[in-house]
Every structure is written in structure tokens, then in C-alpha cells.
Design an enzyme around this catalytic site. Structure first.
Site, PDB file in Angstrom:
ATOM      1  N   LYS A   1      99.994  32.073 125.107  1.00 42.50           N
ATOM      2  CA  LYS A   1     100.485  33.301 124.480  1.00 42.50           C
ATOM      3  C   LYS A   1     101.995  33.442 124.661  1.00 42.50           C
ATOM      4  O   LYS A   1     102.703  33.926 123.774  1.00 42.50           O
ATOM      5  CB  LYS A   1      99.751  34.496 125.079  1.00 42.50           C
TER       6      LYS A   1
ATOM      7  N   GLY B   1      94.882  40.773 121.977  1.00 44.34           N
ATOM      8  CA  GLY B   1      93.643  41.333 121.417  1.00 44.34           C
ATOM      9  C   GLY B   1      93.872  42.514 120.492  1.00 44.34           C
ATOM     10  O   GLY B   1      94.488  42.370 119.434  1.00 44.34           O
TER      11      GLY B   1
ATOM     12  N   LYS C   1      95.012  30.831 120.161  1.00 38.88           N
ATOM     13  CA  LYS C   1      96.332  30.694 120.812  1.00 38.88           C
ATOM     14  C   LYS C   1      96.588  29.269 121.275  1.00 38.88           C
ATOM     15  O   LYS C   1      97.720  28.800 121.272  1.00 38.88           O
ATOM     16  CB  LYS C   1      96.470  31.653 121.987  1.00 38.88           C
TER      17      LYS C   1
END
Lengths: 426, 426
Positions: free
Chosen positions: A204, A133, A104
Site C-alpha cells: 500500500k 478499504g 495491492k
């Protein structure tokens, strides 16, 4: 003919991917028609692979050898960080190999450059593992919800922060105490900065913003606040008012403008995200035609992350000779709203001397800046001659509020600067 | 060149798809690279399209004309039911056209035949809209979680039932009263049988079971119980014990055997699915490598369903000249466990005469069949000389329990047959 997988990086995630491919390759082939096969692994320390039975798999010290291996159809970049991850990702794409990454940080800093290289080479660059995840949230945003316009994404995207806040909320502990325990249990890194400062969530958030707004969003334009300044008192006052505190990444699509930020946020206790506890992640998405949807699961860890990496590998294998689709589609660049122009409700905790007239002065200053108070708590019996005055504002413009707080924080009755937290209205 | 869409069926979903394509086609093209264009619509009553501006779109009375239109790349079957939906779906597949369907009844009854036709023709058959409406759950099961083994799926898949049970739980209403209101509000069909009898959920359960177990599962092998026999008393007793009642579709993958069933189920109040209220759907999935994940959203309705249909269209367009992937992969057929061999905990409500010795006799019979009681409730003051005795069992085999209940229900003290509900342990 098999679909050859090369893995760069013998760390936790790399190991999980090796394990998944070795255990499940036959089942994956049967279920999906994609004959995935691990053919090459690389790490600067090849001894790190010693725990695996890699008979028939080529082991290299450098990624370049792996990229040049004609049996490798897809390169998994699982070393993390910017360099040498960036160099090897570009080398692989330029060599016409599809790349799967869990990185990321790399995407958040260099997404557009990597995207351009993938499009130019006509290969895939996939990154399901970079966000959430084991939750297939990238697939949901990119494909599952592709028919509509996404106008709000709120995500609990950092498991370490959520674990710490959960224990502060339900066990009455202070931040430092929980952090130490989390580190001892392996739920938090040492040093913990990337997580608790909000930077990991911001990476993210950048990916989700670029994807859901179809516009390039720069990491620097995302205001970030971590959770290190949250005290048990804040958590307790929030609960008294019917809220819990979560570190949220928030992306909004408003009339062509984008709002993207990461900060601790008060959520009403009956909000779906409020019940996401411990190390779990969840993403709440509102789109015009679907209304609200929510995705929940483990946001990190060896096997959930491996699940996402291998799902990407399978997708690329399924594509076969079909055209690759771009990792990001950047439409016309839309403005990212300056944080001063944010509007919302805010939680304020003032720590003041216990003397007459304090509440009146503070509220007068807020009122002078057009900030209206929705509710207020002040309890008796604080120690050290200092009291907490906790207020929840009505909808207000953040720049007005910050101007008021600068004035308040200079008053002689203030013991500490005011603590300010955002409140989610949705 | 555009990617031509044909829609068969001018009903609620067909209208939603037309609206989505007309409003969002340009945005979809920009974001995904897929130039979707509505080119042909068909309905036996073409006047049903009068509310849409269909300039440039061919309108037909029969699906055959639409299927033969060389501008149509993908056929959307949105008429529902078995025939003529089955015939036209097969015709489209045999003509080399990919098909997108929202028809869970058709898939649940004829999935293998349709799947074979799609594979033979080398085209796609996609059905995201058949389960979970706006939630991209088919994509999650088929692609997002493809790397691991799914061992449990629990879904709240019928919005009407969930709406009714929610209002019974939180407003203390009886089934009939809520059903009437739901029908008046348009949340329930008239007649409501397909929903409240559990058949709609069973259709979706069949699809999820076939997909997540990679084995053909026959609809007849799925035991189904609806919610019409649930009383407000059951809901109240469940809450007293810390549970809520939901209609669940449950699929388990146990040592090569499959368990698939639909019935009202007691869930602990802190289970993630317990907080899914009103018309919302949610699917809880446990896989070996991801652990638990959850997907939540609107399971029905014009626009959420249209979102799923159009997402499938986009996926097929994205595939371009690449190979289609089979709608279902049926591995070796695995046995579906007979309901008598199910094991679990059960909720029992006995309605008995208020006389001495009843509890003793009932418990003795249960004990004789090896059924052990975990907890029991009997309140004072029932009307009509009848009392409720409510029991929660420990883990027990369903056939033993049913044998005991047959014996109990023949006792003279029983006023009504025993009400039996399953309890989720997970």
C-alpha cells in the site's frame, strides 16, 4: 442502457460486491445516474457462487469468457495475488475494458506495466479498494488534493497489525498471545506473515508513494520492518515516555527526493493517528496548501472493501464517453532516499547485564558516532540478571546510529541485540 | 489546448485561487493531464488585483464580460452572499459554462434552482469549497461513499465556533473573552453573528443533508442553535461528566425520514470528534456498508479553500467531453422530522435559588412528563444565593422535555431559564 459489471473471483470481496450491487443497484442508479448491473461472474469454482441468487447473470469458469462478454463494460479483478490476476487484468485492459481491482500486491509489483496498458487502451484502471478499504483515500490523494503538493503521508494501513498493537498497548499482552486470539477471531490470517511482516503495508505504501509523488517508486526501494519483534516492554516504555507504537507507512517528498518506508513507529499520544485503534486504518496527509488532513475508517473487510470497488465502478460509469484518466501519472523518475540517509529520532532498547559501567560505555559509543541522547529510562528489579536501558535520541542520521549499534551489540555486557524503533516528529 | 479558468471576486479565496493556479498550474498539468490556465478575472474593483502579476490575463469590472469570454471554460464564483452571486452563477450556467463556487449561503438557499440550471445546460456546478474547506468531504459523500446508504453525518463545520469552544474548554475562559481574542487574531469575523449563531453551519448542514439523503431539504426545516448562550459553567459540568461541547451539524436518515439540525452538543471525551480542536473541522460519516469513516482538516482559510476550488476545476477539466453529472440528485422528497419529535439524551442546567425542595420539585415535574434522569450534579458554594443543578436525562422525546421545562421555568425558585443541550449517543 445499463452499465454492465463483470466480477472475477467468488471470495470474500467478490461476494461483498455481488451483495452490494444486488441490494443497492437501484439506489445507486437513482442517486448517481449510473445504471450499474451485474451481468457476469467468473470463478474457477463456479459452485462458490451458490449462495447468491444470480438469475439472469452469466456464470463462467474462466475469466476469458467474462472479458469477451460484450455486455461487460467493467471487469472487477477480485482474486488477489500476482497470477493469474495480472494476466487477466492485462487481457481485460487490452480488450478495451476498464478494470477495477482490490489487488495491492499486483499493483505494487506491476503498477507501471498495468498503467501503460490502461493508458494505451484508453480505459480506466481503478484501485480504491487496494488501500484503506472503505476509506476513499485514493480518491482524496488523486482528486481531492490534486491542487497542491503533498509532502507527507503517514498511514496506519494494516488493520491486523493495528489490532495487535492496540491490544498490546491497552491490555498489556505479548505479541504471540494477541496474534493467536486475533487468528481465532478472524482478524488475522493463518499464516499471518504478509500482515505482521509489514509486506501488506509496504504494497500500500508503494501505491501511495507513486500516487502522491507522481513518480515511479519500486517496491524494492521501500525498507520494511514488521511488528513481530515488538515486545510488551517496548509498548510499556513508549507509553511511559508519552508515546504509542503504530505500524506506519510513511511517504515524504523532500526537495525532489522521495522517502518511503514501513516500520513500527513511536507517535506522541496526542497525535491524531495515536487514537486510531483496533482494526481501524487512518491516513494523515500534509500538503502545501491544505495543511494537515486525516482520513479514517475500516481498512479491510467484505463490505468496506466492496464499497470501494463499487464506488470505482460508479466513477467509470459516470465518465461515460469522456476520456479515461491514467491510473498513475509517472513524472520524471525521482530518487528514493536510501534508508541509511534517513534522519530522525530513534527509540533504543538495550538488554544488558546488570553490571557497573554499562550505561557509560553505551553512551560513549553513541557519542563517538555523533548520536545525542534526549532521554533515558532504566528501572530497578529486572529478572535473569538482565536490565533494559531505554533511550530516545535527538535527531540523528540512521547510518551513524546503526554503526554505533553494531559496536554496542558486540560488547560483552549485551544480552540481546538492541531493539531500534523510529520516532515520528510531526 | 488549455482549460481556461475565469475568477469572479478578488477577495481572500479569489486571491488564493489565483496564487494556486499561478504557482501550481504546471505541476497540476503534469500530474493530472489537465492544462488549467487562468485567463480572466473580474471584480467590481479591479484595483483589488494589483498584488498579482496578471500579464496575459484579462481583467474585467463585471462578471458578464468574463462569462462571455470564449476562452473561459469554467467560471469560479468567489464573491459570496446571495446577490449578485446568484445572478452571475445562473448567467454562467445558462451560457453553457461550468461553475465552481465556494458559496454555501447561496447553495443552501437556492440549491435546487441552481442545480436545475446546471442540469438543463449539461454543465457542472461544483462546490467542494462550500463545506469543510481543504477537506474533500463533498467528494467523499458524492463519489467515495456512493455505493452505500449514508445514515448519519455529524460535522464540526464552523472553525470559529470550534476555536471558541476549544479555548473555553481547555483554558476556562468565558465566551465573550474568547470571541474578542478570536476577532483580534482574525479567527472570527466582526460582526461574528453568521458563525456564532450557527447559520454558517446550518448552510453547510443543508448541503450535506441534500447530498447524503438525495432529497431536497429546505433550510427553514433545519433547527439551528448557536453557541452564544454556552457558559464556562456548561463546559466545566460537561467535562466533569466526561463530555466536551461541540457545535455539530447532524444529519440522520431514519426509515425514509430525514433529521437535520445544528446545535451545541455534548460528545463523550473519547469520541473521535471530541479531539478535533481549535479552528479544525471534521466530518464523521456512518454508512451501511463502510461503517464509520472520518474526514479531518482545515475548514476555512485562503489556501485550504483554494485547494477545494482548484480540485473542482481539475475535475471538470478531467471530464473533458464526457457528460456532466448533476450537482445534486433530488429523489422523491422525504419528510424532515420536526424538532419536537427528536429523541435523545439531554443536558439540563437549572439555575435556582438555594432553598429546600428545589431538586424534588424539578425532578417531579420532569417525571410527570416521562423524562427520566440519568445523572445529576449540584455543587456547594455558589455565589448570589443561586445554585446550578445539572442533570443528564435518559433517552427522551424533545417535546416532552420542553413541556416539562416550560413548567419548571415558571417556578418561583428558578433564577434563569433552564439551559438545554443535546447529547450525542453515537
Amino acid at each position: 442502457m445499463s452499465f454492465g459489471v463483470g466480477i472475477v473471483g467468488a471470495g470474500v470481496v467478490g461476494g461483498g460486491v455481488i451483495q452490494t450491487l444486488q441490494q443497492n443497484a437501484r439506489a445507486i442508479h437513482a442517486r448517481t445516474g449510473v445504471p450499474v448491473e451485474l451481468v457476469h461472474v467468473a470463478d474457477t469454482n463456479p459452485a462458490a457462487f451458490k449462495d447468491f441468487d444470480l438469475a439472469g447473470v452469466t456464470i463462467s469458469e474462466d475469466a476469458a469468457t467474462l472479458i469477451q462478454d460484450s455486455n461487460v463494460n467493467v471487469v472487477c479483478e477480485l482474486i488477489g495475488g500476482i497470477e493469474p490476476a495480472k494476466r487477466l487484468t492485462l487481457d481485460a485492459l487490452n480488450a478495451g475494458k476498464s478494470v477495477v481491482t482490490a489487488n495491492k500486491m499486483l499493483l505494487a509489483h506491476h503498477g507501471p506495466e498495468l498503467c501503460a496498458a490502461a493508458v494505451k487502451a484508453g480505459v480506466d484502471l481503478r484501485y480504491e479498494a487496494a488501500v484503506g478499504g472503505g476509506i476513499p483515500i485514493i480518491k482524496a490523494l488523486r482528486e481531492g488534493l490534486a491542487a497542491g503538493d503533498i509532502h507527507l503521508v503517514c498511514g496506519i494501513l494494516n488493520g491486523t497489525c493495528n489490532y495487535i498493537l492496540t491490544r498490546m498497548t491497552y491490555e498489556g499482552l505479548e505479541f504471540d498471545a494477541v496474534l493467536k486470539q486475533a487468528q481465532a477471531l478472524g482478524f488475522a490470517e493463518t499464516p499471518p506473515d504478509l500482515d505482521v511482516n509489514g509486506d501488506d503495508a509496504a504494497h500500500k505504501c508503494q501505491i501511495i508513494a507513486s500516487l502522491s509523488c507522481a513518480s515511479q517508486v519500486d517496491l524494492e526501494d521501500i525498507p520494511v520492518q514488521g511488528i513481530t519483534h515488538i515486545t510488551h516492554s517496548d509498548v510499556a516504555y513508549a507509553r511511559e515516555m508519552g508515546y504509542v507504537i503504530k505500524l506506519l507507512a510513511i511517504v515524504r517528498n523532500i526537495n525532489g527526493e522521495i522517502e518511503a518506508r514501513v516500520h513500527p513507529t513511536l507517535l506522541r499520544e496526542d497525535h491524531l493517528l495515536a487514537s486510531v485503534r483496533n482494526e481501524y486504518n487512518a491516513v494523515y496527509v500534509e500538503a502545501d496548501i491544505t495543511g494537515p488532513t486525516l482520513y479514517y475508517g475500516k481498512g479491510a473487510g467484505r463490505m468496506p472493501t466492496a464499497s470501494a470497488v463499487v464506488a470505482d465502478i460508479i466513477d467509470i460509469g459516470r465518465r461515460g464517453t469522456g476520456e479515461a484518466s491514467p491510473p498513475f501519472v509517472y513524472g520524471p523518475r525521482r530518487p528514493v532516499r536510501d534508508s541509511g540517509r534517513l534522519e530522525g529520532r530513534y527509540y533504543l532498547r538495550l538488554t544488558t547485564r546488570d553490571q557497573p559501567g554499562v550505561l557509560g560505555q553505551a553512551c560513549t559509543i553513541l557519542g563517538n558516532h555523533g548520536v545525542s541522547i534526549a532521554s533515558c529510562i532504566q528501572h530497578e528489579g529486572h529478572s535473569n540478571d538482565a536490565v533494559h536501558v531505554v533511550m530516545m535520541t535527538h535527531d540523528t542520521c540512521e547510518s551513524d546510529l546503526r554503526a554505533a549499534l553494531r559496536e554496542i551489540d558486540q560488547c560483552a555486557f549485551m544480552v540481546q541485540p538492541t531493539s531500534l524503533l523510529w520516532v515520528l516528529n510531526h
